[in-house]
Design an enzyme around this catalytic site. Structure first.
Site, PDB file in Angstrom:
ATOM      1  N   ASN A  59      -7.279  -2.870  14.329  1.00  0.00           N
ATOM      2  CA  ASN A  59      -8.673  -3.205  14.004  1.00  0.00           C
ATOM      3  C   ASN A  59      -8.774  -4.391  13.049  1.00  0.00           C
ATOM      4  O   ASN A  59      -9.840  -4.683  12.532  1.00  0.00           O
ATOM      5  CB  ASN A  59      -9.373  -1.977  13.398  1.00  0.00           C
ATOM      6  CG  ASN A  59      -8.726  -1.516  12.107  1.00  0.00           C
ATOM      7  OD1 ASN A  59      -7.779  -2.124  11.616  1.00  0.00           O
ATOM      8  ND2 ASN A  59      -9.237  -0.438  11.537  1.00  0.00           N
ATOM      9  N   ASP A  70       0.813  -1.217   0.000  1.00  0.00           N
ATOM     10  CA  ASP A  70       0.000   0.000   0.000  1.00  0.00           C
ATOM     11  C   ASP A  70       0.847   1.267   0.000  1.00  0.00           C
ATOM     12  O   ASP A  70       2.069   1.217   0.163  1.00  0.00           O
ATOM     13  CB  ASP A  70      -0.952   0.006   1.210  1.00  0.00           C
ATOM     14  CG  ASP A  70      -0.257  -0.421   2.507  1.00  0.00           C
ATOM     15  OD1 ASP A  70       0.982  -0.408   2.560  1.00  0.00           O
ATOM     16  OD2 ASP A  70      -0.962  -0.764   3.467  1.00  0.00           O
TER      17      ASP A  70
HETATM   18  C1  GLP Z   1      -0.271   0.314   8.537  1.00  0.00           C
HETATM   19  C2  GLP Z   1      -0.020  -0.539   7.305  1.00  0.00           C
HETATM   20  C3  GLP Z   1      -0.232  -2.013   7.576  1.00  0.00           C
HETATM   21  C4  GLP Z   1       0.422  -2.405   8.876  1.00  0.00           C
HETATM   22  C5  GLP Z   1      -0.179  -1.629  10.000  1.00  0.00           C
HETATM   23  C6  GLP Z   1       0.335  -2.030  11.370  1.00  0.00           C
HETATM   24  O1  GLP Z   1      -1.580   0.712   8.692  1.00  0.00           O
HETATM   25  N1  GLP Z   1      -0.815  -0.152   6.205  1.00  0.00           N
HETATM   26  O2  GLP Z   1       0.267  -2.765   6.489  1.00  0.00           O
HETATM   27  O3  GLP Z   1       0.278  -3.786   9.098  1.00  0.00           O
HETATM   28  O4  GLP Z   1       0.127  -0.266   9.768  1.00  0.00           O
HETATM   29  O5  GLP Z   1       1.407  -1.258  11.731  1.00  0.00           O
HETATM   30  P1  GLP Z   1       2.369  -1.509  12.948  1.00  0.00           P
HETATM   31  O6  GLP Z   1       3.272  -2.615  12.530  1.00  0.00           O
HETATM   32  O7  GLP Z   1       3.097  -0.213  13.094  1.00  0.00           O
HETATM   33  O8  GLP Z   1       1.529  -1.859  14.113  1.00  0.00           O
END
Ligand code: GLP
Length: 244
Positions: A136, A67
């Site tokens: 979420n 993304d």
């Molecule tokens: C973002 C990304 C996800 C990722 C999520 C969790 O929203 N788009 O791909 O898994 O963050 O992030 P973190 O690893 O910082 O908890």
């Protein structure tokens, strides 16, 4: 789904890096699906170290990222292209021309999404997909909703995601509200999936995705129907998993 529980964040990151490096050793020209967020940072550091030690070779690897925020250029220090360059690509022997992240500045978003899916098909589909998980239950930026998209698409970030990702920005108003994300179809077509999660904050969502009920309100529960998913968590994130 296979679950691997490691002692802490460092051990979880090392395990995930080992799985990736073994995979690359067996298929040097593999297509990796890569993720951003705080969780994979240490895993990427391990891969950088292994690459410098000559234990893993990225020269023939292609990568596809999940993304990108809409409206951020690849030079913006919070864009996912910038994240990937600084946390991995700049420090390993991958050919940058073989690394793909959606273009957050694309004028024609529909065209960008269509081209992104076509590119994944053209290079042969994703062999090994790395996923983090949102609090979420989002994967990539596939947010909880009544309907989920299969293809790469433009998505509106939920308040919850904007709040959690605000820690990376100076102020919450700077967090983009939209993103381009691979859809559930793109993710589920990967031949193998590794999901990593660390810390108590992820314990609730990890227990839910292992519970056995599938709902679009928790997009990651769909992973239950994928034939080859490995979830690697640390003890804190495993805290609420019900024992069989
Ligand atoms: C973002 C990304 C996800 C990722 C999520 C969790 O929203 N788009 O791909 O898994 O963050 O992030 P973190 O690893 O910082 O908890």
């Amino acid at each position: 789904m296979n679950i691997i529980i490691e002692k802490n964040y460092e051990a979880m990151s090392k395990k995930a890096a080992e799985i990736f490096s073994e995979f690359i050793e067996n298929k040097p020209d593999c297509i990796l699906g890569l993720a951003t967020g705080g969780t994979p940072v240490e895993m990427y550091k391990n891969l950088i170290r292994m690459n410098k030690e000559g234990k893993v070779d990225f020269s023939k690897v292609n990568s596809i990222n999940l993304d990108e925020y809409r409206g951020l250029s690849g030079d913006h220090d919070q864009s996912y292209r910038y994240f990937m360059n600084t946390n991995l690509f700049n420090n390993i022997n991958i050919n940058k021309a073989n690394t793909f992240v959606p273009n957050g500045l694309a004028k024609d978003i529909e065209e960008e999404c269509k081209n992104y899916d076509e590119r994944i098909e053209q290079i042969g589909g994703i062999d090994l997909q790395l996923l983090g998980i949102g609090n979420n239950g989002h994967i990539g930026f596939n947010e909880p909703a009544e309907f989920l998209n299969t293809k790469t698409h433009l998505t509106h970030l939920t308040e919850d995601t904007i709040q959690s990702n605000a820690r990376f920005f100076d102020k919450i108003e700077d967090v983009p509200t939209e993103a381009i994300t691979m859809g559930l179809g793109g993710i589920m077509k990967a031949k193998r999936i590794v999901l990593i999660a660390s810390g108590e904050g992820k314990a609730n969502i990890i227990s839910k995705i292992l519970e056995g009920k599938i709902t679009t309100d928790i997009p990651a529960t769909l992973l239950q129907v994928h034939p080859d998913v490995t979830i690697i968590v640390d003890e804190a994130a495993a805290k609420l998993i019900k024992q069989p």
